[in-house]
Design a protein around this motif. Structure first.
Motif, PDB file in Angstrom:
ATOM      1  N   LYS A  24      -0.868  15.794  29.896  1.00 25.86           N
ATOM      2  CA  LYS A  24       0.282  16.422  29.244  1.00 25.86           C
ATOM      3  C   LYS A  24       0.084  17.920  29.068  1.00 25.86           C
ATOM      4  N   ASN A  25      -1.129  18.319  28.662  1.00 25.01           N
ATOM      5  CA  ASN A  25      -1.407  19.738  28.414  1.00 25.01           C
ATOM      6  C   ASN A  25      -2.151  20.415  29.558  1.00 25.01           C
ATOM      7  N   GLY A  26      -2.289  19.725  30.680  1.00 27.49           N
ATOM      8  CA  GLY A  26      -2.905  20.322  31.846  1.00 27.49           C
ATOM      9  C   GLY A  26      -4.301  20.878  31.568  1.00 27.49           C
ATOM     10  N   TYR A  27      -4.497  22.124  31.956  1.00 25.97           N
ATOM     11  CA  TYR A  27      -5.808  22.748  31.790  1.00 25.97           C
ATOM     12  C   TYR A  27      -6.122  23.066  30.325  1.00 25.97           C
ATOM     13  N   HIS A  28      -5.136  22.933  29.467  1.00 23.64           N
ATOM     14  CA  HIS A  28      -5.361  23.144  28.033  1.00 23.64           C
ATOM     15  C   HIS A  28      -5.636  21.833  27.293  1.00 23.64           C
ATOM     16  N   THR A  29      -5.860  20.780  28.041  1.00 25.88           N
ATOM     17  CA  THR A  29      -6.180  19.484  27.441  1.00 25.88           C
ATOM     18  C   THR A  29      -7.542  19.563  26.751  1.00 25.88           C
ATOM     19  N   VAL A  66      -7.795  27.492  39.351  1.00 23.41           N
ATOM     20  CA  VAL A  66      -7.070  26.365  39.945  1.00 23.41           C
ATOM     21  C   VAL A  66      -7.628  26.059  41.335  1.00 23.41           C
ATOM     22  N   LYS A  67      -7.958  27.089  42.106  1.00 25.75           N
ATOM     23  CA  LYS A  67      -8.506  26.887  43.447  1.00 25.75           C
ATOM     24  C   LYS A  67      -9.818  26.112  43.398  1.00 25.75           C
ATOM     25  N   ALA A  68     -10.690  26.461  42.433  1.00 25.42           N
ATOM     26  CA  ALA A  68     -11.962  25.736  42.275  1.00 25.42           C
ATOM     27  C   ALA A  68     -11.702  24.272  41.945  1.00 25.42           C
ATOM     28  N   ALA A  69     -10.709  24.014  41.086  1.00 24.11           N
ATOM     29  CA  ALA A  69     -10.366  22.637  40.725  1.00 24.11           C
ATOM     30  C   ALA A  69      -9.795  21.877  41.922  1.00 24.11           C
ATOM     31  N   VAL A  70      -8.998  22.566  42.727  1.00 22.72           N
ATOM     32  CA  VAL A  70      -8.430  21.934  43.923  1.00 22.72           C
ATOM     33  C   VAL A  70      -9.541  21.557  44.888  1.00 22.72           C
ATOM     34  N   ASN A  71     -10.489  22.459  45.118  1.00 22.61           N
ATOM     35  CA  ASN A  71     -11.602  22.185  46.037  1.00 22.61           C
ATOM     36  C   ASN A  71     -12.500  21.063  45.537  1.00 22.61           C
ATOM     37  N   ALA A  72     -12.557  20.896  44.226  1.00 25.33           N
ATOM     38  CA  ALA A  72     -13.368  19.812  43.657  1.00 25.33           C
ATOM     39  C   ALA A  72     -12.562  18.536  43.465  1.00 25.33           C
ATOM     40  N   GLN A  73     -11.314  18.536  43.970  1.00 23.14           N
ATOM     41  CA  GLN A  73     -10.424  17.366  43.847  1.00 23.14           C
ATOM     42  C   GLN A  73     -10.176  17.001  42.379  1.00 23.14           C
ATOM     43  N   ALA A  74     -10.101  18.045  41.541  1.00 20.76           N
ATOM     44  CA  ALA A  74      -9.877  17.813  40.110  1.00 20.76           C
ATOM     45  C   ALA A  74      -8.473  18.217  39.670  1.00 20.76           C
ATOM     46  N   ASP A  75      -7.812  19.078  40.441  1.00 16.85           N
ATOM     47  CA  ASP A  75      -6.515  19.602  40.008  1.00 16.85           C
ATOM     48  C   ASP A  75      -5.482  18.499  39.824  1.00 16.85           C
ATOM     49  N   GLY A  76      -5.540  17.476  40.651  1.00 17.60           N
ATOM     50  CA  GLY A  76      -4.553  16.404  40.573  1.00 17.60           C
ATOM     51  C   GLY A  76      -4.542  15.707  39.238  1.00 17.60           C
ATOM     52  N   PHE A  77      -5.701  15.268  38.780  1.00 17.62           N
ATOM     53  CA  PHE A  77      -5.705  14.539  37.497  1.00 17.62           C
ATOM     54  C   PHE A  77      -5.572  15.487  36.308  1.00 17.62           C
ATOM     55  N   VAL A  78      -6.000  16.756  36.464  1.00 12.73           N
ATOM     56  CA  VAL A  78      -5.859  17.704  35.355  1.00 12.73           C
ATOM     57  C   VAL A  78      -4.387  17.989  35.089  1.00 12.73           C
ATOM     58  N   THR A  79      -3.642  18.267  36.127  1.00 10.80           N
ATOM     59  CA  THR A  79      -2.209  18.564  35.950  1.00 10.80           C
ATOM     60  C   THR A  79      -1.422  17.339  35.513  1.00 10.80           C
ATOM     61  N   ALA A  80      -1.993  16.155  35.699  1.00  6.75           N
ATOM     62  CA  ALA A  80      -1.318  14.934  35.240  1.00  6.75           C
ATOM     63  C   ALA A  80      -1.411  14.780  33.726  1.00  6.75           C
ATOM     64  N   GLU A 116     -11.586  26.005  29.228  1.00  7.58           N
ATOM     65  CA  GLU A 116     -12.774  26.617  28.614  1.00  7.58           C
ATOM     66  C   GLU A 116     -14.050  26.109  29.266  1.00  7.58           C
ATOM     67  N   ASN A 117     -14.069  24.832  29.609  1.00 10.82           N
ATOM     68  CA  ASN A 117     -15.245  24.270  30.282  1.00 10.82           C
ATOM     69  C   ASN A 117     -15.413  24.851  31.681  1.00 10.82           C
ATOM     70  N   LEU A 118     -14.312  24.983  32.417  1.00  7.30           N
ATOM     71  CA  LEU A 118     -14.403  25.529  33.766  1.00  7.30           C
ATOM     72  C   LEU A 118     -14.849  26.987  33.748  1.00  7.30           C
ATOM     73  N   ARG A 119     -14.458  27.719  32.727  1.00  5.27           N
ATOM     74  CA  ARG A 119     -14.797  29.144  32.652  1.00  5.27           C
ATOM     75  C   ARG A 119     -16.267  29.396  32.345  1.00  5.27           C
ATOM     76  N   TRP A 120     -17.037  28.329  32.136  1.00  5.28           N
ATOM     77  CA  TRP A 120     -18.489  28.508  32.086  1.00  5.28           C
ATOM     78  C   TRP A 120     -18.972  29.059  33.431  1.00  5.28           C
ATOM     79  N   GLY A 121     -18.253  28.712  34.502  1.00  6.04           N
ATOM     80  CA  GLY A 121     -18.623  29.230  35.820  1.00  6.04           C
ATOM     81  C   GLY A 121     -18.363  30.714  35.942  1.00  6.04           C
ATOM     82  N   ASP A 122     -17.236  31.174  35.397  1.00  5.24           N
ATOM     83  CA  ASP A 122     -16.888  32.597  35.420  1.00  5.24           C
ATOM     84  C   ASP A 122     -15.827  32.825  34.362  1.00  5.24           C
ATOM     85  N   GLU A 123     -16.222  33.405  33.251  1.00  5.24           N
ATOM     86  CA  GLU A 123     -15.284  33.561  32.139  1.00  5.24           C
ATOM     87  C   GLU A 123     -14.175  34.573  32.450  1.00  5.24           C
TER      88      GLU A 123
END
Length: 580
Positions: free
Chosen positions: A457-462, A441-455, A426-433
């Motif tokens: 338990k609930n991933g992007y729904h945390t 996921v691509k935006a998170a990967v480019n920002a080096q955020a995907d690694g810790f987000v997927t770690a 929900e926070n990321l979708r402030w950029g584009d809902e």
């Protein structure tokens, strides 16, 4: 008051039905004492049980009608007042959302919160009370006064002395009340601001072990509010004894004079009973009116504060925009002899800034704290307007764009990273809902955020807490960068937004920018030279002026301040190496 007509019109039926239904109670209250006097004078005196029963049943029917009228009157009054203030609160919040930073700076956060909550609640309270009493109190006053004079004009003449004196006392009380209630609301502003500041910065408070200081500061603000509240409430406290004194003195005079009339045989006992009730009703109606006026005095102070928000002239708007339909297409940025100061007549924090960034270029900005770096980039999306000169985007003055189109073309990661309560997605979708899952996921990967987000338990729904509670400072920065990237801006501004990440992660972020944002103009503010040394051009700011401009190697040769920063951070003297 014309501006508030639009909040009444949609609920005009409720505004009318509330007072009208209360007239049912008025009719019953005026009728009941007379019916009681008939029972005493005719039924009890004549020992006519049938008459007592018949009149008693009539009184019961009147009471039922009063109850129905009272319930409906209260319902419509509540409906009207709640809907009125709901719409008003919506418009005040909408106006605050339109404020520029300069407008917000003129109000404290605590003050705006108070105006949106407590002040509007005061208006709602007085509306609810007023709609209940708008016809009830005057109706009871007129009806009871009429019945009193009908029953005994000479006895009712006592009221001609009491009512003017009581009205004068109420008027003096109300005149004193308004400024005191206004002062109390200002003290409440200060208390709310203090609470907001302390809770927002609770980590700093605890890290510096300043809990006792904050408790002491809060106690001072709380004490100020208490003292101000007591000054205001003394007026309310004074109202009741004055009313009760007038009521008791009047009742005593009526009973004494009426008793003499009964002894003389010129007045039935039942009439005196009814007359005494009417006297109480007359004085109670005045008391109700005084309470409405007293609460109105407080609501008037609150309404004044609400109107201040609604009447604030937003100094950044689209009124002067010459090309509102224009969108940011390429992303070039040019500053043409720009100077800027906060507020009218404020000291300049930027002076004669001129540079140009071509589409796809990376511009680094470096300088000491307070040199004007953040102020400079805030002028691009028009968070503030220039004092002198012009900022051009795609060759067009930013003041000629609509704010929506301009800001849609600019992605900005502020120095203070802010996330909202909700899930990471929900926070990321402030950029584009409407972004797809792959884009997110691509935006998170480019920002080096995907690694810790997927770690997680609930991933992007945390779920994360207000302000980003639950993630570290570095993780918060990367999520904010991902949010800006998802916007796919033509201009990306990073205001010291990688300060909390390690150098390896920062390098990875810069590399992804090179590969994925080739057509995006990037403006990077940083404290570390390593963050900007690969930029196409680096600007060195000092005291609001550009004192150096060029590539990393050029600045090492030509800008002493840049060289000193480099030597301090790396321990290497590259200027000598470059000359060699």
């Amino acid at each position: 008051m014309k501006r508030y007509k639009k909040y009444i019109t949609p609920y005009l039926g409720a505004f009318l039905m509330g007072p009208l239904m209360m007239l049912t109670e008025v009719a019953g209250e005026v009728a009941l004492p007379k019916l009681m006097s008939l029972i005493i004078n005719n039924g009890v005196a004549g020992r006519d049980t049938g008459y007592i029963l018949k009149t008693g049943l009539l009184m019961a029917a009147v009471v039922v009608c009063m109850a129905v009228g009272g319930i409906l009157g209260s319902y419509f009054a509540a409906k009207a007042s709640i809907n009125f203030t709901t719409d008003l609160r919506r418009d005040v919040f909408k106006k605050v959302q339109q404020f520029s930073f300069a407008n917000i700076d003129s109000f404290s956060t605590g003050s705006l919160v108070t105006r949106l909550t407590n002040d509007i609640q005061q208006v709602q309270n007085v509306l609810t009370m007023g709609l209940k009493m708008a016809l009830r109190a005057p109706g009871m006053f007129v009806g009871a006064l009429f019945m009193a004079f009908m029953m005994n004009g000479r006895l009712a003449a006592i009221l001609l002395v009491v009512i003017p004196l009581l009205s004068l006392a109420i008027g003096l009380i109300l005149k004193t009340a308004f400024p005191r209630f206004e002062a109390m609301q200002k003290k409440l502003d200060r208390l709310n601001s203090g609470i907001q500041e302390s809770l927002t910065n609770v980590r700093v408070v605890k890290s510096f072990v300043r809990e006792d200081f904050e408790i002491g500061k809060f106690s001072g603000l709380n004490q100020d509010l208490r003292d101000s509240g007591m000054r205001a409430l003394k007026i309310v406290i004074a109202t009741m004894p004055v009313m009760m004194f007038a009521m008791n003195v009047t009742t005593l005079a009526v009973v004494w004079y009426g008793g003499n009339l009964i002894i003389g045989g010129s007045m039935p006992v039942g009439d005196l009973t009814a007359f005494t009730t009417y006297i109480v009703q007359i004085l109670m109606s005045l008391m109700m009116l005084s309470m409405v006026f007293l609460q109105s005095s407080r609501a008037r102070a609150s309404l004044k504060r609400i109107t201040e928000v609604l009447d604030t002239v937003v100094d950044l708007n689209d009124d002067q925009a010459a090309r509102k339909e224009l969108r940011v297409e390429k992303g070039s940025v040019e500053f043409k002899d720009v100077s800027f100061g906060y507020g009218k007549g404020g000291d300049r924090v930027l002076e004669h800034i001129s540079f140009k960034a071509e589409p796809g270029q990376t511009i680094g900005i470096i300088g000491a704290t307070g040199s004007g770096k953040t102020s400079l980039v805030q002028l691009i999306p028009r968070l503030y307007d220039v004092t002198e000169g012009a900022v051009l985007v795609d060759g067009v003055d930013v003041r000629d764009y609509s704010l929506k189109n301009l800001r849609n073309g600019v992605g900005m990661v502020l120095q203070k990273n802010v996330l909202f309560s909700g899930t990471i997605e929900e926070n990321l979708r402030w950029g584009d809902e409407d972004a797809s899952r792959e884009e997110l996921v691509k935006a998170a990967v480019n920002a080096q955020a995907d690694g810790f987000v997927t770690a997680f338990k609930n991933g992007y729904h945390t779920e994360i807490g207000q302000g980003g509670a639950g993630v570290s400072g570095g993780q918060k920065q990367r999520l904010c960068i991902a949010r800006a990237l998802l916007k796919k801006p033509k201009i990306l501004i990073l205001d010291d937004s990688t300060s909390a990440v390690d150098t390896a992660t920062e390098a990875a972020i810069r590399e992804s920018f090179k590969n994925e944002l080739k057509d995006t103009t990037r403006i990077i503010i940083a404290q570390r030279i390593s963050s900007v040394q690969d930029a196409d051009r680096i600007l060195v700011l000092d005291d609001g002026k550009i004192i150096g401009s060029g590539t990393h190697e050029e600045l090492l040769r030509t800008c002493r301040a840049y060289e000193e920063i480099y030597v301090t951070q790396t321990g290497e003297n590259r200027a000598e190496e470059a000359e060699a």
